[in-house]
Design a protein around this motif. Structure first.
Motif, short mmCIF file in Angstrom:
data_model
loop_
_atom_site.label_atom_id
_atom_site.label_comp_id
_atom_site.label_asym_id
_atom_site.label_seq_id
_atom_site.Cartn_x
_atom_site.Cartn_y
_atom_site.Cartn_z
N ILE A 55 11.83 7.56 -9.94
CA ILE A 55 11.75 8.97 -9.54
C ILE A 55 13.11 9.64 -9.68
CG2 ILE A 55 11.12 10.54 -7.66
CD1 ILE A 55 9.29 8.27 -6.64
N ASN A 75 6.50 11.51 -12.43
CA ASN A 75 6.38 12.94 -12.10
C ASN A 75 7.66 13.44 -11.44
OD1 ASN A 75 3.72 13.14 -12.98
ND2 ASN A 75 2.96 12.35 -11.02
N PHE A 77 11.97 11.91 -3.65
CA PHE A 77 11.02 11.07 -2.94
C PHE A 77 11.23 11.13 -1.43
CE2 PHE A 77 14.46 8.20 -4.45
CZ PHE A 77 14.95 7.76 -3.24
N GLY A 78 10.13 10.96 -0.69
CA GLY A 78 10.20 10.85 0.76
C GLY A 78 9.44 9.62 1.18
N GLY A 79 9.00 9.61 2.45
CA GLY A 79 8.24 8.46 2.95
C GLY A 79 9.13 7.52 3.74
N LEU A 100 0.84 -1.21 0.00
CA LEU A 100 0.00 0.00 0.00
C LEU A 100 0.86 1.25 0.00
CD1 LEU A 100 -0.08 1.59 3.00
CD2 LEU A 100 -1.41 -0.42 3.59
#
Ligand code: UDX
Ligand code: UDX
Length: 471
Positions: free
Chosen positions: A236, A272, A277-279, A172
């Motif tokens: 990314i 995009n 990126f993070g998370g 997810l």
């Protein structure tokens, strides 16, 4: 054959909470107990005011409202619920180690190990353990040996105690978690105990087509999760590297993404360009992958994956420098509005958000940050940037959190859009322009604004991946 009636999930975080909520909703015949050692988190999951749930995910409140205290329970009773469970999901965090061997790269498995020890001590009967947390390859083996050792000292009353370990990684993405859980691309189950696999498969079959349920050996399953995240992150970094080239050459990264994405071999998702990126997963999982490659002597492979992280830092620093440069080379004493602090839209999560590094770069140049994010609270920002004391050294800069877009732009020299929140797409720029100091700038690192609307409001505009000549 064994029947599953009661499930326990250890870890009520971003993965455990929504995953169990959806299983409870789709399987009303199962009793699901989500346990966590963090009392405050459990209190928030049980709050009558659903806006106080510990995590924000579209669609989550509705499910919690429907299933909580029906067949979905949140508590801190770890031992009791382990004892009662037929199946136990482990969804605790596995952060990057900060000390010792592998520090900065390897995953810290201390919580996984402590879960395994608790299960070994309290479980009764045949218990199926399901790894949900993203784990280094061969962790299941470690869990199994802790459990098997406990069987040797087993008391007679627990003579039918037996363990099966499965890997069932969760794919997810935050912000779309509920939809991803209801309509997953695939469910991956790794293991060799056919009965246990069948029992887990039966749970998912309540709402997922059988041909989407993939069965592999346990190591492939563990590795696939790391590799899926590494591939996504790599895309990314690839498009972000291209964004810099577009800015130099006069090409437009949106057009390039579209053109290459229409090639069915490449596909149009995850193209995009942005601030990096993070998370909680991408960086941690790539660091872990690098560690595994080095452990097995695959230096070149490790170097290859490290470059994905290097480009990510580089993009954040490149954007920070470029903004300072456009603001006459100095931002000391200036006000910069930060639009969005979450690592992506539709989440209140700030873990590894590119906003953290970019904001720190600005603070180090002595500017004042006016931060607006519809879901991230002040405490969260303070935990990343440090407290916003009143009388700080003016050379270090300071930050303030605002609750409306208008309040956050008063006398600002620039707005930097860092998260693609929907509300930033519909801003009345002429009104915003009146509130800003001139010359005013908007830096759109997510390519969500319409250039004409901003420039006609007497604001200078920069977009990632589009050359100045064009924008
Ligand atoms: C975590 C991992 O980061 C991710 O790699 C994995 O795929 C799933 O689990 P997430 O749910 O986002 O993801 O983590 P987090 O929100 O930090 O939740 C973990 C929870 O486990 C916390 O609430 C923590 O209190 C709890 N926990 C941790 C326990 O209940 N017991 C422990 O021993 C350790
Ligand atoms: C990711 C994986 O997608 C998911 O399968 C895994 O279970 C956990 O890690 P998540 O981190 O929640 O999920 O969000 P994701 O949508 O993957 O975005 C990660 C980062 O990449 C965000 O900072 C996002 O803004 C950025 N991103 C994503 C881009 O910069 N460009 C894109 O095209 C897509």
């Amino acid at each position: 054959m064994k029947k599953i009636r009661k499930i326990c999930c250890i870890g009520a975080g971003y993965v455990g909470g929504p995953t169990m909520a959806v299983i409870a909703d789709k399987c009303p015949h199962l009793e699901i107990n989500v346990v966590d050692i963090n009392k405050n988190r459990i209190k928030a999951w049980n709050d009558n005011d659903l806006s106080k749930l510990p995590i924000f995910e579209p669609g989550l409140e509705e499910i919690i409202k429907k299933r909580r205290n029906q067949n979905l329970f949140f508590s801190t009773q770890v031992e009791d619920q382990i004892k009662n469970a037929d199946m136990i999901f482990i969804s605790v965090n596995t952060p990057t180690k900060t000390h010792g061997i592998g520090a900065g790269f390897a995953s810290d498995l201390r919580w996984i190990e402590s879960c395994a020890r608790q299960i070994a001590k309290y479980a009764e009967g045949h218990t199926i353990i399901v790894e949900k947390s993203t784990l280094p390859v061969r962790t299941a083996e470690k869990i199994k040996s802790i459990l098997d050792l406990s069987l040797k000292g087993n008391k007679p009353k627990n003579a039918n105690l037996q363990f099966s370990v499965l890997s069932n990684p969760e794919f997810l993405a935050e912000g779309t978690a509920i939809d991803d859980l209801i309509n997953p691309d695939r469910i991956l189950i790794g293991g060799d105990d056919m009965e246990a696999i069948k029992l887990l498969e039966d749970i998912y079959s309540n709402w997922i087509d059988k041909n989407k349920i993939l069965k592999t050996n346990i190591w492939s399953s563990e590795l696939s999760k790391l590799i899926a995240n590494a591939f996504l992150a790599q895309r990314i970094s690839s498009i972000n590297s291209v964004s810099a080239l577009c800015e130099k050459t006069g090409a437009n990264v949106i057009e390039v993404s579209r053109a290459i994405g229409m090639d069915s071999r490449i596909g149009n998702k995850f193209l995009n360009a942005g601030p990096g990126f993070g998370g909680s997963c991408f960086k941690k999982d790539i660091l872990n992958l690098i560690y595994i490659c080095e452990f097995y002597g695959l230096k070149e492979v490790a170097k290859y994956w490290k470059s994905v992280l290097d480009i990510n830092y580089w993009q954040q620093n490149r954007i920070s420098s470029l903004i300072i440069d456009k603001l006459f080379g100095t931002i000391s004493g200036k006000k910069i509005s930060i639009f969005g602090f979450a690592f992506k839209s539709n989440t209140n999560d700030t873990r590894e958000s590119p906003a953290i590094n970019i904001c720190k770069n600005f603070l180090n140049e002595g500017c004042e940050l006016l931060i607006y994010d519809p879901k991230v609270n002040e405490k969260e920002i303070a935990s990343e940037l440090g407290k916003n004391e009143k009388n700080v050294d003016p050379n270090i800069g300071n930050w303030h959190k605002f609750y409306t877009i208008e309040d956050s732009v008063k006398n600002a020299d620039a707005i930097v859009i860092l998260t693609e929140w929907e509300e930033f797409k519909n801003i009345k720029w002429d009104l915003i322009s009146e509130l800003m100091r001139k010359p005013a700038w908007v830096f759109d690192t997510r390519n969500i604004c319409k250039k004409e609307e901003i420039t006609k409001s007497d604001i200078n505009f920069w977009q990632v991946g589009i050359s100045d000549k064009e924008s």
